[in-house]
Design an enzyme around this catalytic site. Structure first.
Site, PDB file in Angstrom:
ATOM      1  N   HIS A 147      46.681  32.551  41.595  1.00 43.40           N
ATOM      2  CA  HIS A 147      47.656  32.898  42.896  1.00 43.40           C
ATOM      3  C   HIS A 147      47.195  32.540  44.205  1.00 43.40           C
ATOM      4  CE1 HIS A 147      50.208  36.061  40.472  1.00 43.40           C
ATOM      5  NE2 HIS A 147      50.128  34.947  39.941  1.00 43.40           N
TER       6      HIS A 147
ATOM      7  N   TYR B 140      54.964  43.186  47.172  1.00 46.41           N
ATOM      8  CA  TYR B 140      54.836  44.452  47.640  1.00 46.41           C
ATOM      9  C   TYR B 140      55.932  44.977  48.548  1.00 46.41           C
ATOM     10  CZ  TYR B 140      49.789  43.856  46.176  1.00 46.41           C
ATOM     11  OH  TYR B 140      48.564  43.735  45.453  1.00 46.41           O
TER      12      TYR B 140
ATOM     13  N   PRO C  15      45.148  51.951  44.272  1.00 46.69           N
ATOM     14  CA  PRO C  15      45.161  50.506  43.475  1.00 46.69           C
ATOM     15  C   PRO C  15      46.021  49.805  44.771  1.00 46.69           C
ATOM     16  CG  PRO C  15      46.570  51.954  42.455  1.00 46.69           C
ATOM     17  CD  PRO C  15      45.584  52.741  43.259  1.00 46.69           C
TER      18      PRO C  15
ATOM     19  N   LYS D 107      41.468  46.645  44.541  1.00 49.61           N
ATOM     20  CA  LYS D 107      40.202  46.599  45.034  1.00 49.61           C
ATOM     21  C   LYS D 107      39.322  47.075  43.823  1.00 49.61           C
ATOM     22  CE  LYS D 107      40.267  44.010  48.451  1.00 49.61           C
ATOM     23  NZ  LYS D 107      40.579  42.667  47.898  1.00 49.61           N
TER      24      LYS D 107
ATOM     25  N   TYR E 104      42.339  40.822  51.374  1.00 47.50           N
ATOM     26  CA  TYR E 104      42.820  40.660  50.159  1.00 47.50           C
ATOM     27  C   TYR E 104      42.094  39.817  48.906  1.00 47.50           C
ATOM     28  CZ  TYR E 104      46.488  40.973  46.567  1.00 47.50           C
ATOM     29  OH  TYR E 104      47.393  41.126  45.376  1.00 47.50           O
TER      30      TYR E 104
HETATM   31  C1  LIG Z   1      45.479  54.241  35.793  1.00 53.05           C
HETATM   32  C2  LIG Z   1      44.838  53.276  36.267  1.00 53.05           C
HETATM   33  C3  LIG Z   1      45.059  52.034  36.887  1.00 53.05           C
HETATM   34  C4  LIG Z   1      44.303  51.215  37.751  1.00 53.05           C
HETATM   35  N1  LIG Z   1      44.916  50.079  38.280  1.00 53.05           N
HETATM   36  C5  LIG Z   1      44.313  49.078  38.948  1.00 53.05           C
HETATM   37  C6  LIG Z   1      44.587  48.053  39.802  1.00 53.05           C
HETATM   38  O1  LIG Z   1      45.841  47.959  39.619  1.00 53.05           O
HETATM   39  N2  LIG Z   1      43.762  47.298  40.377  1.00 53.05           N
HETATM   40  C7  LIG Z   1      42.403  47.666  40.449  1.00 53.05           C
HETATM   41  O2  LIG Z   1      41.793  46.906  41.072  1.00 53.05           O
HETATM   42  N3  LIG Z   1      41.898  48.677  40.050  1.00 53.05           N
HETATM   43  C8  LIG Z   1      42.684  49.415  39.150  1.00 53.05           C
HETATM   44  N4  LIG Z   1      42.264  50.546  38.704  1.00 53.05           N
HETATM   45  C9  LIG Z   1      40.839  50.762  38.884  1.00 53.05           C
HETATM   46  C10 LIG Z   1      39.797  49.909  37.910  1.00 53.05           C
HETATM   47  O3  LIG Z   1      40.667  50.014  36.727  1.00 53.05           O
HETATM   48  C11 LIG Z   1      38.774  50.628  38.154  1.00 53.05           C
HETATM   49  O4  LIG Z   1      37.977  50.266  39.364  1.00 53.05           O
HETATM   50  C12 LIG Z   1      37.575  49.838  37.160  1.00 53.05           C
HETATM   51  O5  LIG Z   1      38.097  50.145  35.711  1.00 53.05           O
HETATM   52  C13 LIG Z   1      36.136  50.373  37.220  1.00 53.05           C
HETATM   53  O6  LIG Z   1      35.207  49.996  36.263  1.00 53.05           O
HETATM   54  P1  LIG Z   1      34.234  50.832  35.781  1.00 53.05           P
HETATM   55  O7  LIG Z   1      33.310  50.328  34.541  1.00 53.05           O
HETATM   56  O8  LIG Z   1      33.163  51.208  37.037  1.00 53.05           O
HETATM   57  O9  LIG Z   1      34.648  52.267  35.463  1.00 53.05           O
HETATM   58  P2  LIG Z   1      35.572  52.712  34.012  1.00 53.05           P
HETATM   59  O10 LIG Z   1      36.691  51.401  33.797  1.00 53.05           O
HETATM   60  O11 LIG Z   1      36.188  54.017  34.301  1.00 53.05           O
HETATM   61  O12 LIG Z   1      34.379  52.665  32.784  1.00 53.05           O
HETATM   62  C14 LIG Z   1      33.875  53.740  32.857  1.00 53.05           C
HETATM   63  C15 LIG Z   1      33.080  53.815  31.302  1.00 53.05           C
HETATM   64  O13 LIG Z   1      32.346  54.878  31.282  1.00 53.05           O
HETATM   65  C16 LIG Z   1      32.666  55.664  29.908  1.00 53.05           C
HETATM   66  N5  LIG Z   1      32.081  56.964  30.201  1.00 53.05           N
HETATM   67  C17 LIG Z   1      32.697  57.885  30.920  1.00 53.05           C
HETATM   68  N6  LIG Z   1      31.908  59.184  30.764  1.00 53.05           N
HETATM   69  C18 LIG Z   1      31.059  58.947  29.949  1.00 53.05           C
HETATM   70  C19 LIG Z   1      29.967  59.736  29.476  1.00 53.05           C
HETATM   71  N7  LIG Z   1      29.699  60.784  29.582  1.00 53.05           N
HETATM   72  N8  LIG Z   1      29.147  59.020  28.564  1.00 53.05           N
HETATM   73  C20 LIG Z   1      29.307  57.732  28.288  1.00 53.05           C
HETATM   74  N9  LIG Z   1      29.927  56.921  28.599  1.00 53.05           N
HETATM   75  C21 LIG Z   1      31.018  57.535  29.501  1.00 53.05           C
HETATM   76  C22 LIG Z   1      34.081  55.446  29.794  1.00 53.05           C
HETATM   77  O14 LIG Z   1      34.475  55.761  28.548  1.00 53.05           O
HETATM   78  C23 LIG Z   1      34.435  54.258  30.047  1.00 53.05           C
HETATM   79  O15 LIG Z   1      34.499  53.327  29.011  1.00 53.05           O
HETATM   80  C24 LIG Z   1      42.852  51.377  38.128  1.00 53.05           C
HETATM   81  C25 LIG Z   1      42.487  52.761  37.239  1.00 53.05           C
HETATM   82  C26 LIG Z   1      43.293  53.397  36.641  1.00 53.05           C
HETATM   83  C27 LIG Z   1      42.637  54.701  36.169  1.00 53.05           C
END
Ligand SMILES: Cc1cc2nc3c(=O)[nH]c(=O)nc-3n(C[C@H](O)[C@H](O)[C@H](O)COP(=O)(O)OP(=O)(O)OC[C@H]3O[C@@H](n4cnc5c(N)ncnc54)[C@H](O)[C@@H]3O)c2cc1C
Length: 389
Positions: A72, A200, A292, A296, A384
């Site tokens: 995009h 947006y 969100p 980011k 952005y």
């Molecule tokens: C509903 C929702 C909508 C979102 N929409 C957007 C968006 O539109 N744009 C955007 O940029 N970001 C968005 N986000 C944020 C984005 O999804 C996260 O920033 C991203 O997933 C971060 O990745 P991560 O790997 O750090 O954490 P996570 O994706 O949370 O992964 C963490 C992993 O650790 C595992 N875990 C947790 N606790 C334990 C434990 N005790 N032992 C072992 N494993 C464990 C979990 O099962 C998971 O698989 C959204 C988040 C949510 C919740």
């Protein structure tokens, strides 16, 4: 068992870090408390900065994204009944990639499997130990048996609710938090997006976002009260409300269809400092959460991975510690800028209960400024598409 780096969490940050380390010949094990398919069923982010796209390339996990992702060059700010395009490419020379988190996660999991990376799913009671001392290790349970993995480092990639941050003594960690007095009600539906770029919308009835996951799958959101219940929203009600918040041309063009996912997400800004505790590193959502609105969250997880990977690579391959020692500081400098941007986009686009008509007028004035001043638009666009690492 012994490995060099134990990665707790098989979300985007854990998988990306694991793949970069694996490609560099650094042994690692990924542990997650839930099943692989459960992770693949989580619908979340979808807008990737160029830095994130570059890291997926470095991880050799970008092939499908290159074919199926949607580059995009801009997005729209809709207010006062009209649409105003922010031309990201003209303003910054950069674009973003629309590619769902679910797909990105699947690509990284497939790559890990193809390259023989070890992942242990449904590992319960995962616990990091002795990260303040010289012999860190992680324990977990699987099928009723307790296991121990000795390691050099532990990467806490386990999200906001994970165990890594909670394992740090309270006196060693500072947290900063803001919660917002509303949430996002989102639907996912197999209908073509109302526009080929994101919209947006700031509207007196509340914020709306028209986003997509592909040319045939739309992701739509509307601002809703925090205590709203998903059951109160039929698809028809949702689409009616979305139409009310969009400029007429988009409202008339909206193609509707049954949603297959509908959920409410609260909005929060949260940062934990520092991001290193001895041999334990916090990465991604384990250390910070952003609303969100600025797209980011996932991108910040990726930039943390970039800094940590550099540090671990230099430690193992060049035997230098400078980058590893600088991890927390480098990551946090970028985190806070993205927290600021996400907060400002959220403040600009949403209806706040205490804001009233005055608040709405101020927002419209700022939106007018952003869409008519080259300098203001450039600053918005620069943030952005993602600040440099
Ligand atoms: C509903 C929702 C909508 C979102 N929409 C957007 C968006 O539109 N744009 C955007 O940029 N970001 C968005 N986000 C944020 C984005 O999804 C996260 O920033 C991203 O997933 C971060 O990745 P991560 O790997 O750090 O954490 P996570 O994706 O949370 O992964 C963490 C992993 O650790 C595992 N875990 C947790 N606790 C334990 C434990 N005790 N032992 C072992 N494993 C464990 C979990 O099962 C998971 O698989 C959204 C988040 C949510 C919740």
């Amino acid at each position: 068992m012994r490995t060099q780096v134990v990665i707790i969490g098989s979300g985007p940050s854990g998988l990306l870090l694991g793949q970069l380390l694996g490609n560099a010949g650094i042994d690692n094990v990924v542990l997650d408390r839930v099943a692989k398919n459960y992770i693949l069923g989580r619908v979340r982010a979808g807008v990737l900065e160029e830095g994130t796209v570059g890291l997926l390339k470095d991880a050799s996990a970008d092939m499908r994204m290159r074919e199926e992702g949607l580059p995009h060059d801009g997005f729209s700010l809709a207010f006062d009944g009209r649409d105003h395009r922010i031309d990201l490419f003209a303003l910054t020379g950069k674009r973003v990639m629309v590619y769902g988190q679910t797909e990105l996660t699947r690509d990284l999991m497939d790559r890990r499997e193809a390259t023989g990376g070890v992942s242990i799913y449904e590992a319960t009671n995962v616990m990091p130990h002795d990260f303040g001392g010289g012999r860190p290790y992680v324990t977990y349970e699987k099928d009723g048996v307790t296991h121990r993995i000795d390691c050099d480092f532990i990467a806490g990639c386990d999200g906001y609710h994970g165990i890594s941050r909670k394992s740090v003594p309270e006196r060693s960690i500072a947290t900063f938090e803001r919660t917002y007095p509303f949430g996002w009600l989102g639907v996912l539906a197999d209908v073509p997006p109302v526009s080929h770029e994101l919209i947006y919308a700031n509207h007196p009835r509340g914020f709306a976002l028209c986003s997509m996951r592909s040319a045939s799958r739309s992701r739509y959101y509307i601002q809703c009260p925090l205590d709203e219940k998903v059951e109160n929203w039929s698809d028809d009600c949702f689409y009616d409300e979305l139409r009310r918040r969009l400029p007429t041309t988009h409202a008339q063009a909206l193609v509707v269809g049954p949603s297959f996912e509908k959920s409410i997400a609260p909005l929060r800004s949260f940062v934990a400092e520092p991001m290193r505790f001895g041999s334990l590193f916090l990465v991604g959502d384990a250390a910070h959460i952003v609303p969100p609105t600025g797209a980011k969250g996932l991108n910040l997880a990726a930039s943390d991975v970039h800094y940590l990977f550099e540090g671990l690579r230099d430690h193992y391959l060049d035997h230098t510690q400078t980058a590893l020692d600088a991890y927390s500081e480098r990551a946090l400098r970028r985190v806070w800028k993205s927290v600021r941007f996400s907060w400002s986009m959220t403040t600009l686009m949403h209806r706040f209960p205490e804001g009233g008509d005055f608040g709405q007028k101020i927002q419209e004035a700022e939106l007018d400024y952003l869409t008519h001043s080259d300098a203001a638009a450039r600053s918005l666009a620069e943030n952005y598409v993602g600040l440099p690492y």
